[in-house]
Design an enzyme around this catalytic site. Sequence first.
Site, PDB file in Angstrom:
ATOM      1  N   ILE A  15      29.440   1.491  53.863  1.00 38.05           N
ATOM      2  CA  ILE A  15      29.753   2.517  52.857  1.00 38.05           C
ATOM      3  C   ILE A  15      28.560   3.441  52.610  1.00 38.05           C
ATOM      4  CG2 ILE A  15      29.165   1.243  50.728  1.00 38.05           C
ATOM      5  CD1 ILE A  15      32.193   3.568  51.381  1.00 38.05           C
ATOM      6  N   SER A  37      16.703  -1.997  52.970  1.00 36.04           N
ATOM      7  CA  SER A  37      17.730  -2.760  53.676  1.00 36.04           C
ATOM      8  C   SER A  37      17.009  -3.736  54.594  1.00 36.04           C
ATOM      9  CB  SER A  37      18.603  -1.790  54.488  1.00 36.04           C
ATOM     10  OG  SER A  37      19.921  -2.264  54.584  1.00 36.04           O
ATOM     11  N   ARG A  38      17.564  -4.947  54.716  1.00 33.84           N
ATOM     12  CA  ARG A  38      16.856  -5.976  55.487  1.00 33.84           C
ATOM     13  C   ARG A  38      16.813  -5.651  56.964  1.00 33.84           C
ATOM     14  NH1 ARG A  38      20.788 -10.593  53.899  1.00 33.84           N
ATOM     15  NH2 ARG A  38      22.033  -8.891  54.756  1.00 33.84           N
ATOM     16  N   LYS A  91      31.358  -0.237  43.695  1.00 35.60           N
ATOM     17  CA  LYS A  91      32.373  -1.127  43.154  1.00 35.60           C
ATOM     18  C   LYS A  91      32.468  -2.371  44.029  1.00 35.60           C
ATOM     19  CE  LYS A  91      35.515  -1.670  45.502  1.00 35.60           C
ATOM     20  NZ  LYS A  91      35.938  -2.053  46.931  1.00 35.60           N
ATOM     21  N   ASP A 172      39.003  -6.903  46.948  1.00 32.22           N
ATOM     22  CA  ASP A 172      37.976  -5.890  47.255  1.00 32.22           C
ATOM     23  C   ASP A 172      38.627  -4.511  47.397  1.00 32.22           C
ATOM     24  OD1 ASP A 172      35.171  -5.031  48.101  1.00 32.22           O
ATOM     25  OD2 ASP A 172      36.388  -4.442  49.821  1.00 32.22           O
TER      26      ASP A 172
END
Length: 312
Positions: A15, A37-38, A91, A172
């Site tokens: 997303i 971000s990993r 969300k 979801d």
Amino acid sequence: MTRTYTLAVVGIGKIARDQHLPAIAAQPGFELVACASRNASVEGVRNYPDIAALLASEPTIDAVSLCAPPQVRYEQALAALDAGKHVMLEKPPGASVSEVAALHDIAHARGCTLFASWHSRTASAVVPARAWLASKEAGAIRAVEVRWKEDVRRWHPGQQWIWEPGGLGVFDPGINALSIVTHILPHEVALRGATLTVPSDTATPIAAELDCIATNGAPVRAVFDWRHGPVEEWDIDIETDAGRLSMREGGKRLSIAGKEIDVGAEREYPALYERFHELIETKTSDVDVRPLRLVADAFLNGRRIETEAFGR
Ligand code: NAP
């Protein structure tokens, strides 16, 4: 003149790449300066492996947008609010209702904006649908029916977090429908019963049916199913004294009493960042947990039916 706020995005996945990064690039109110971000990085900005490193190295950043799965939302949001940043939550805003309430209190205490975003509420059909339902023209609402059905293998390939506790399973996507319904109906909605169909190898449901009631007595029924395809159904039908209001394609199309309404082009994420900017400017928060509360009530109140293994 409108102020431009420096922004970081956390959790560079589907997303973030599909929607957040393009929307931010087109929004003069924000300048993307960093990401955390990993396993991923974004060209042209400073990149960090996690939010702790980001916050330690970027003390002057104004805001963060959290796009990782819901199970890690609370810790990330807490860290950002503790550092005095304005926070936008993808969300669902958390993996539990109590987490979101706690974050809201902390944001208030720190004087930071907390925006629990619901992207489906900025779908093009939502504003005209809400206005019509609130008008005298529509009369009383008699019944609401939601059908939110899609193929999980198409829309969530390889995503393991959706099947873990806090990942919501079929809720979801289903929570997107609930975010629209709770926003456009001029009545509150209460859950009365639910059925959750849960594969034997997952913690979360692959299908669900919700029986709710609006405060005017109208039944509100929702069917969510992840075993559907190849064509998705993201539909909401609302029967009123003046005929049926129908939303199709997740809120991209609207018809009222048989007449198709031109609702314009889709701009869900640009509208979300405009809203986040407005909230920061006006030193306010927007945290509506009603969609998440209905999902939590379905887990609290629902009858679970085990079904065949999904084969994750
Ligand atoms: P995703 O691609 O699976 O995850 C986003 C990124 O978050 C991952 O690439 C990963 O990046 C990071 N992440 C994953 N697990 C993590 C963990 N345990 N701790 C820290 N970081 C982790 O998911 P998504 O589809 O973008 O969805 C993310 C959120 O956006 C969800 O809440 C979803 O409901 C919402 N959303 C998704 C869509 C959609 O169409 N996909 C639409 C609207 C809203 P690193 O491995 O690099 O850290």
